[in-house]
Design an enzyme around this catalytic site. Structure first.
Site, PDB file in Angstrom:
ATOM      1  N   ASP A   1      -7.773  75.049 155.512  1.00  0.00           N
ATOM      2  CA  ASP A   1      -8.457  73.922 155.937  1.00  0.00           C
ATOM      3  C   ASP A   1      -9.792  73.880 155.125  1.00  0.00           C
ATOM      4  O   ASP A   1     -10.791  73.767 155.620  1.00  0.00           O
ATOM      5  CB  ASP A   1      -8.733  73.577 157.337  1.00  0.00           C
ATOM      6  CG  ASP A   1      -9.337  72.501 157.610  1.00  0.00           C
ATOM      7  OD1 ASP A   1      -8.931  71.464 156.874  1.00  0.00           O
ATOM      8  OD2 ASP A   1      -9.837  72.230 158.823  1.00  0.00           O
TER       9      ASP A   1
ATOM     10  N   CYS B   1      -7.993  67.364 152.780  1.00  0.00           N
ATOM     11  CA  CYS B   1      -8.733  65.958 153.121  1.00  0.00           C
ATOM     12  C   CYS B   1      -9.341  65.304 151.737  1.00  0.00           C
ATOM     13  O   CYS B   1     -10.244  64.500 152.139  1.00  0.00           O
ATOM     14  CB  CYS B   1      -9.826  66.264 154.117  1.00  0.00           C
ATOM     15  SG  CYS B   1     -11.219  67.616 153.380  1.00  0.00           S
TER      16      CYS B   1
ATOM     17  N   PHE C   1     -11.628  78.912 155.919  1.00  0.00           N
ATOM     18  CA  PHE C   1     -12.445  77.776 155.930  1.00  0.00           C
ATOM     19  C   PHE C   1     -12.685  77.270 157.452  1.00  0.00           C
ATOM     20  O   PHE C   1     -12.501  76.162 157.798  1.00  0.00           O
ATOM     21  CB  PHE C   1     -12.118  76.560 155.285  1.00  0.00           C
ATOM     22  CG  PHE C   1     -11.758  76.905 153.771  1.00  0.00           C
ATOM     23  CD1 PHE C   1     -12.639  77.072 153.034  1.00  0.00           C
ATOM     24  CD2 PHE C   1     -10.559  77.229 153.394  1.00  0.00           C
ATOM     25  CE1 PHE C   1     -12.591  77.482 151.490  1.00  0.00           C
ATOM     26  CE2 PHE C   1     -10.262  77.791 152.147  1.00  0.00           C
ATOM     27  CZ  PHE C   1     -11.350  77.811 150.971  1.00  0.00           C
TER      28      PHE C   1
ATOM     29  N   ASN D   1     -16.644  83.913 150.700  1.00  0.00           N
ATOM     30  CA  ASN D   1     -15.921  82.971 149.994  1.00  0.00           C
ATOM     31  C   ASN D   1     -14.428  83.162 150.571  1.00  0.00           C
ATOM     32  O   ASN D   1     -13.890  84.208 150.091  1.00  0.00           O
ATOM     33  CB  ASN D   1     -16.180  83.191 148.768  1.00  0.00           C
ATOM     34  CG  ASN D   1     -15.502  81.901 147.836  1.00  0.00           C
ATOM     35  OD1 ASN D   1     -14.399  81.986 147.603  1.00  0.00           O
ATOM     36  ND2 ASN D   1     -16.346  81.178 147.353  1.00  0.00           N
ATOM     37  N   ALA D   2     -13.767  81.967 150.853  1.00  0.00           N
ATOM     38  CA  ALA D   2     -12.457  82.187 151.336  1.00  0.00           C
ATOM     39  C   ALA D   2     -11.591  82.492 150.042  1.00  0.00           C
ATOM     40  O   ALA D   2     -10.537  83.205 150.172  1.00  0.00           O
ATOM     41  CB  ALA D   2     -11.893  81.004 152.154  1.00  0.00           C
TER      42      ALA D   2
ATOM     43  N   ASP E   1     -15.603  82.040 156.790  1.00  0.00           N
ATOM     44  CA  ASP E   1     -16.305  80.909 156.360  1.00  0.00           C
ATOM     45  C   ASP E   1     -17.694  81.523 155.540  1.00  0.00           C
ATOM     46  O   ASP E   1     -18.020  82.509 155.943  1.00  0.00           O
ATOM     47  CB  ASP E   1     -16.928  79.764 157.658  1.00  0.00           C
ATOM     48  CG  ASP E   1     -16.865  78.256 157.048  1.00  0.00           C
ATOM     49  OD1 ASP E   1     -15.938  77.614 157.145  1.00  0.00           O
ATOM     50  OD2 ASP E   1     -18.106  78.239 156.531  1.00  0.00           O
ATOM     51  N   SER E   2     -18.006  80.556 154.502  1.00  0.00           N
ATOM     52  CA  SER E   2     -19.414  81.076 153.757  1.00  0.00           C
ATOM     53  C   SER E   2     -20.387  80.695 154.227  1.00  0.00           C
ATOM     54  O   SER E   2     -21.574  80.944 153.950  1.00  0.00           O
ATOM     55  CB  SER E   2     -19.162  80.250 152.553  1.00  0.00           C
ATOM     56  OG  SER E   2     -19.165  78.642 152.616  1.00  0.00           O
TER      57      SER E   2
END
Length: 417
Positions: free
Chosen positions: A320, A360, A252, A299-300, A273-274
């Protein structure tokens, strides 16, 4: 005594009465009261500055009113407010002074953080010589308040902006029943720049100079997510780099915040990252810093599953992800997602490896997140030592009585078999 404007005087005559539960929230120093806890409101206009009363008519303070949000009032003062634009200007200056004491080694940081700076509904960020602002409530969208915000930011000697951009969240404006807007340059001629993060030779946070050790990023105020960069992770980027070593994977990675900091210490760094536009910007940022990193669009979750199954190994992994729990209803599913993500990463880390794992999602509390990572370690047959338990950077202050201001968790752990 300065004469109040007709608009200001009319608005301050409006009042709302609260239920005992609403009064209790204010007494606990939380600034929000929900619509269900308002027992009386008569002809209160959208965005009004209102007097807040208990059921007996006792004055509790002054708030900003929303006619559409479930958060009906947001306290702005425990006393009376005669001139809201003047109060907003004063608090912006206080927020700038607060950062002057705390922010170091960067020219990119948050200047105003809504309730945490006693300015509910206003966010302002600095990116070198470009400022961005977001207006999130009816009261802050009023023309006199907007003008006060713009004038204060333009004239502050510490900032010296070359441009001020308004970033627009269309969904929030719709929820607040505000007219639709597009992100735009409000003032000046500049909406893009280069920012410097975590440079040891930079002379404090209020200067725009380039530090020899700084990691540099392109910034475009009219592009990207949120206000354009994740400033709340800035200090965590540097902390992660202190422990990072060997081969590193940044899942990410967005525009390369963690990855480019890891590259100062690691033999190789791969960012995943996507978003292709995010990776294209990450590549430009790498070139800006004279670094060569590997960037993978994908896709991670899927990539971590494949790498773990293929017995790929790393010395440092950063997780993240975006928020998994945007509401309380999402909590159980989110905890499962965080556990699976951390489990896959732990299977890929060599003994002595570093896991930097972030959350987050405000609705995932610190004990929940620690528990999820501990469960993942148990299932991966690993032992974890917690080196640092971090939150958002100091320019994102936390009010102890307002848990919503504490939303970011960043754990740095050492992995053992």
């Amino acid at each position: 005594m300065p004469k109040k404007s007709a608009t200001s005087a009319a608005h301050t005559e409006a009042s709302v009465r609260l239920s005992p539960r609403g009064v209790a929230r204010l007494q606990a120093r939380h600034p929000w009261v929900y619509r269900s806890d308002i027992t009386e409101e008569k002809d209160v206009p959208p965005g009004a500055v209102v007097r807040v009363l208990d059921s007996r008519g006792k004055f509790l303070g002054t708030a900003l009113y929303s006619s559409s949000s479930q958060i009906a009032i947001r306290m702005i003062s425990r006393g009376s407010v005669g001139d809201l634009p003047a109060l907003v200007a004063e608090r912006i200056r206080a927020a700038i002074a607060y950062r002057e004491e705390l922010v170091r080694n960067t020219d990119a940081y948050r200047i105003v953080f809504s309730e945490a700076d006693f300015l509910p509904g206003l966010i302002v960020d600095r990116y070198n010589d470009v400022l961005t602002l977001q207006i999130l409530t009816q009261a802050m969208d009023a023309a006199p308040v907007r003008e006060a915000v713009l004038q204060t930011l333009r004239c502050e000697e510490e900032l010296k902006p070359a441009g001020i951009v308004e970033r627009v969240d269309a969904r929030i404006r719709e929820l607040e029943q505000l007219p639709p807007l597009s992100s735009r340059l409000l003032w000046g001629e500049k909406s893009s720049t280069v920012i410097n993060m975590n440079g040891g030779n930079m002379n404090g946070g209020m200067t725009g100079g380039e530090g020899s050790n700084a990691v540099r990023f392109y910034y475009d105020g009219l592009e990207g997510q949120k206000t354009g960069a994740f400033l709340d992770q800035r200090e965590n980027y540097a902390a992660a780099a202190e422990y990072a070593h060997g081969e590193a994977l940044d899942a990410f990675c967005y525009q390369g915040g963690f990855a480019l900091h890891l590259a100062t210490k690691c033999a190789s760094v791969t960012g995943v990252d996507s978003s292709r536009p995010a990776l294209e910007m990450a590549e430009k940022n790498a070139a800006l810093n004279g670094r060569e990193l590997e960037w993978i669009e994908g896709n991670a979750f899927d990539l971590l599953r494949e790498y773990a199954a293929a017995n790929r190994r790393y010395d440092t992994i950063v997780l993240d992800p975006p928020a998994f729990a945007k509401t309380k209803r999402d909590l159980e599913k989110a905890l499962g997602g965080y556990k699976e993500l951390n489990l896959r990463a732990l299977k890929m880390l060599r003994p002595g490896g570093i896991l930097v794992t972030c959350c987050c999602s405000f609705h995932v509390g610190a004990p929940d997140f620690l528990g999820v990572v501990a469960d993942a370690a148990r299932d991966a047959h690993k032992s974890l030592r917690l080196v640092e338990n971090r939150g958002a950077a100091k320019d994102h202050p936390i009010l102890l009585n307002v848990p919503e201001t504490s939303y970011l968790q960043c754990l740095i752990l050492i992995v053992s078999d």
